[in-house]
Motif scaffolding. Structure first.
Motif, PDB file in Angstrom:
ATOM      1  N   GLN A   1       0.637  -1.112   0.130  1.00 30.22           N
ATOM      2  CA  GLN A   1       0.068   0.118   0.134  1.00 30.22           C
ATOM      3  C   GLN A   1       0.908   1.230  -0.009  1.00 30.22           C
ATOM      4  O   GLN A   1       2.163   1.378   0.671  1.00 30.22           O
ATOM      5  N   ASN A   2       0.394   2.143  -0.666  1.00 31.04           N
ATOM      6  CA  ASN A   2       1.038   3.693  -0.745  1.00 31.04           C
ATOM      7  C   ASN A   2       2.400   3.500  -1.288  1.00 31.04           C
ATOM      8  O   ASN A   2       3.381   3.836  -0.715  1.00 31.04           O
TER       9      ASN A   2
ATOM     10  N   PHE B   1      -4.805  -0.493   5.188  1.00 32.13           N
ATOM     11  CA  PHE B   1      -4.729  -1.777   6.324  1.00 32.13           C
ATOM     12  C   PHE B   1      -3.675  -1.101   7.226  1.00 32.13           C
ATOM     13  O   PHE B   1      -2.776  -0.531   6.839  1.00 32.13           O
ATOM     14  N   PRO B   2      -4.267  -1.014   8.351  1.00 33.30           N
ATOM     15  CA  PRO B   2      -5.636  -1.562   9.053  1.00 33.30           C
ATOM     16  C   PRO B   2      -6.584  -0.659   9.116  1.00 33.30           C
ATOM     17  O   PRO B   2      -7.545  -1.105   9.497  1.00 33.30           O
ATOM     18  N   ARG B   3      -6.728   0.423   8.511  1.00 26.59           N
ATOM     19  CA  ARG B   3      -7.582   1.416   8.325  1.00 26.59           C
ATOM     20  C   ARG B   3      -7.469   2.329   7.041  1.00 26.59           C
ATOM     21  O   ARG B   3      -6.552   2.326   6.463  1.00 26.59           O
ATOM     22  N   PRO B   4      -8.725   2.983   6.660  1.00 26.16           N
ATOM     23  CA  PRO B   4      -8.761   3.729   5.526  1.00 26.16           C
ATOM     24  C   PRO B   4      -7.501   4.620   5.183  1.00 26.16           C
ATOM     25  O   PRO B   4      -6.869   5.237   6.360  1.00 26.16           O
ATOM     26  N   LEU B   5      -6.795   4.927   4.195  1.00 32.00           N
ATOM     27  CA  LEU B   5      -5.737   5.628   3.943  1.00 32.00           C
ATOM     28  C   LEU B   5      -5.963   7.254   3.832  1.00 32.00           C
ATOM     29  O   LEU B   5      -6.948   7.567   2.956  1.00 32.00           O
ATOM     30  N   GLU B   6      -5.506   7.905   4.773  1.00 27.16           N
ATOM     31  CA  GLU B   6      -5.634   9.280   4.618  1.00 27.16           C
ATOM     32  C   GLU B   6      -4.631  10.143   3.837  1.00 27.16           C
ATOM     33  O   GLU B   6      -4.795  11.301   3.362  1.00 27.16           O
ATOM     34  N   MET B   7      -3.260   9.514   3.858  1.00 25.89           N
ATOM     35  CA  MET B   7      -2.264  10.174   3.210  1.00 25.89           C
ATOM     36  C   MET B   7      -1.778   9.357   2.090  1.00 25.89           C
ATOM     37  O   MET B   7      -2.275   8.190   1.961  1.00 25.89           O
TER      38      MET B   7
ATOM     39  N   GLY C   1       1.244  15.427   6.019  1.00 24.84           N
ATOM     40  CA  GLY C   1       1.356  16.706   5.131  1.00 24.84           C
ATOM     41  C   GLY C   1       0.998  16.464   3.663  1.00 24.84           C
ATOM     42  O   GLY C   1       0.778  17.536   2.879  1.00 24.84           O
ATOM     43  N   TYR C   2       0.691  15.154   3.314  1.00 24.88           N
ATOM     44  CA  TYR C   2       0.129  14.887   1.852  1.00 24.88           C
ATOM     45  C   TYR C   2      -1.119  14.092   1.967  1.00 24.88           C
ATOM     46  O   TYR C   2      -1.446  13.018   1.598  1.00 24.88           O
ATOM     47  N   PRO C   3      -2.327  14.819   2.097  1.00 20.20           N
ATOM     48  CA  PRO C   3      -3.591  13.945   2.120  1.00 20.20           C
ATOM     49  C   PRO C   3      -3.760  13.524   0.673  1.00 20.20           C
ATOM     50  O   PRO C   3      -3.152  13.902  -0.345  1.00 20.20           O
ATOM     51  N   ARG C   4      -4.636  12.302   0.777  1.00 16.28           N
ATOM     52  CA  ARG C   4      -4.985  11.823  -0.569  1.00 16.28           C
ATOM     53  C   ARG C   4      -5.935  12.643  -1.190  1.00 16.28           C
ATOM     54  O   ARG C   4      -6.123  12.662  -2.415  1.00 16.28           O
ATOM     55  N   SER C   5      -6.868  13.569  -0.519  1.00 17.43           N
ATOM     56  CA  SER C   5      -7.747  14.415  -1.433  1.00 17.43           C
ATOM     57  C   SER C   5      -7.531  15.925  -0.865  1.00 17.43           C
ATOM     58  O   SER C   5      -7.036  16.251   0.262  1.00 17.43           O
ATOM     59  N   LEU C   6      -7.668  16.639  -1.584  1.00 18.98           N
ATOM     60  CA  LEU C   6      -7.600  18.207  -1.259  1.00 18.98           C
ATOM     61  C   LEU C   6      -8.828  18.845  -1.636  1.00 18.98           C
ATOM     62  O   LEU C   6      -9.845  18.623  -2.479  1.00 18.98           O
ATOM     63  N   PRO C   7      -9.216  19.790  -0.939  1.00 15.70           N
ATOM     64  CA  PRO C   7     -10.527  20.533  -0.689  1.00 15.70           C
ATOM     65  C   PRO C   7     -10.691  21.322  -2.376  1.00 15.70           C
ATOM     66  O   PRO C   7      -9.475  21.747  -2.776  1.00 15.70           O
TER      67      PRO C   7
ATOM     68  N   TYR D   1      -2.960  -1.874  -2.479  1.00 17.87           N
ATOM     69  CA  TYR D   1      -3.726  -0.559  -2.250  1.00 17.87           C
ATOM     70  C   TYR D   1      -2.919   0.789  -2.807  1.00 17.87           C
ATOM     71  O   TYR D   1      -1.838   0.723  -2.098  1.00 17.87           O
ATOM     72  N   ALA D   2      -3.741   1.837  -3.264  1.00 19.59           N
ATOM     73  CA  ALA D   2      -3.372   3.090  -3.714  1.00 19.59           C
ATOM     74  C   ALA D   2      -1.730   3.019  -4.125  1.00 19.59           C
ATOM     75  O   ALA D   2      -0.770   3.833  -3.418  1.00 19.59           O
ATOM     76  N   SER D   3      -1.176   2.159  -4.919  1.00 25.09           N
ATOM     77  CA  SER D   3       0.059   1.920  -5.549  1.00 25.09           C
ATOM     78  C   SER D   3       0.377   2.263  -6.680  1.00 25.09           C
ATOM     79  O   SER D   3      -0.548   1.948  -7.477  1.00 25.09           O
ATOM     80  N   THR D   4       1.460   2.344  -7.226  1.00 30.23           N
ATOM     81  CA  THR D   4       1.854   2.702  -8.613  1.00 30.23           C
ATOM     82  C   THR D   4       2.754   1.461  -8.917  1.00 30.23           C
ATOM     83  O   THR D   4       3.771   1.359  -8.420  1.00 30.23           O
TER      84      THR D   4
END
Length: 235
Positions: free
Chosen positions: A81-82, A217-223, A229-235, A106-109
């Protein structure tokens, strides 16, 4: 259980990391390793371990597959992940003698890893969520699937959500994923955080694609891979 964080592992012969237990690697880089008989960067051994790679860069490794997990116990598991897996001579291989997994990416390149980015052996199952798959320039495929032998007919080897792939070899879900498009990612560079990453270029179809929330894992990814300092989504 073993956890390793914030190190560079490099220049190993016949696999840099061989895991025979439960291993977590975080904020790490594994590079310039050579795998003569197993995964060049990470090899799961034969004991059916769990390998968890979080916010890691795996690049520049040679000698066949770059990550191999599975084992004769058929219980080997990979959680990636990430992370970025790119520029290796071979891709990720998940295998077992009989049904194995499921494995979670998860969330990987996963990009430009020799002829095959992801090889799923017979009866193994992989879950892809918020993943970019870019096959090697000039040839290669994203996925090779070994098929179903022991599991019920019709069992899917790959389940997917919000995945972008540069070809149709993975058999993704057309309702939630996009196949056959260029994900438009830049080269490895210092984009912030402890490891280099491949940034989304202007106009990339991965920008704001589907949903900002990724299970993780073990919780939803916020970064993202770069960390705080690098959130997955920006307003």
């Amino acid at each position: 259980d073993t956890s390793i964080e914030g190190v560079t592992i490099r220049d190993g012969a016949d696999s840099c990391v061989v895991n025979e237990g439960s291993l977590t690697l975080s904020d790490c880089r594994i590079t310039n390793c050579h795998g003569a008989s197993g995964g060049a960067a990470v090899d799961g051994g034969i004991a059916g371990p769990l390998t968890f790679l979080d916010r890691c860069l795996i690049d520049g490794n040679t000698g066949g597959s770059v990550i191999r997990v599975g084992g004769v116990a058929s219980s080997g598991g990979l959680r990636l992940q990430n992370s970025t897996v790119t520029g290796n001579e071979g891709g990720i291989v998940v295998n077992a003698e009989g049904p194995g997994g499921p494995h979670y990416l998860y969330a990987s390149t996963i990009a430009d890893n020799g002829p095959i980015n992801l090889f799923v052996e017979a009866d193994d199952q992989v879950s892809l969520e918020h993943v970019i798959l870019k096959r090697s320039t000039g040839g290669g495929v994203n996925c090779v699937l070994g098929g179903i032998v022991f599991l019920p007919p019709g069992t899917q080897q790959i389940s997917s959500l919000a995945v972008i792939a540069a070809d149709a070899s993975c058999g993704l879900d057309p309702l939630y994923d996009v196949e056959g498009v260029d994900p438009m990612i830049g080269p490895l560079a210092d984009n912030g955080g402890p490891t280099f990453t491949r940034a989304l270029l202007p106009g990339s179809p991965a920008i704001d694609f589907r949903w900002p929330l990724c299970s993780g894992f073990p919780r939803p990814l916020e970064m993202d891979q770069r960390g705080p300092g690098y959130p997955r989504s920006l307003p």
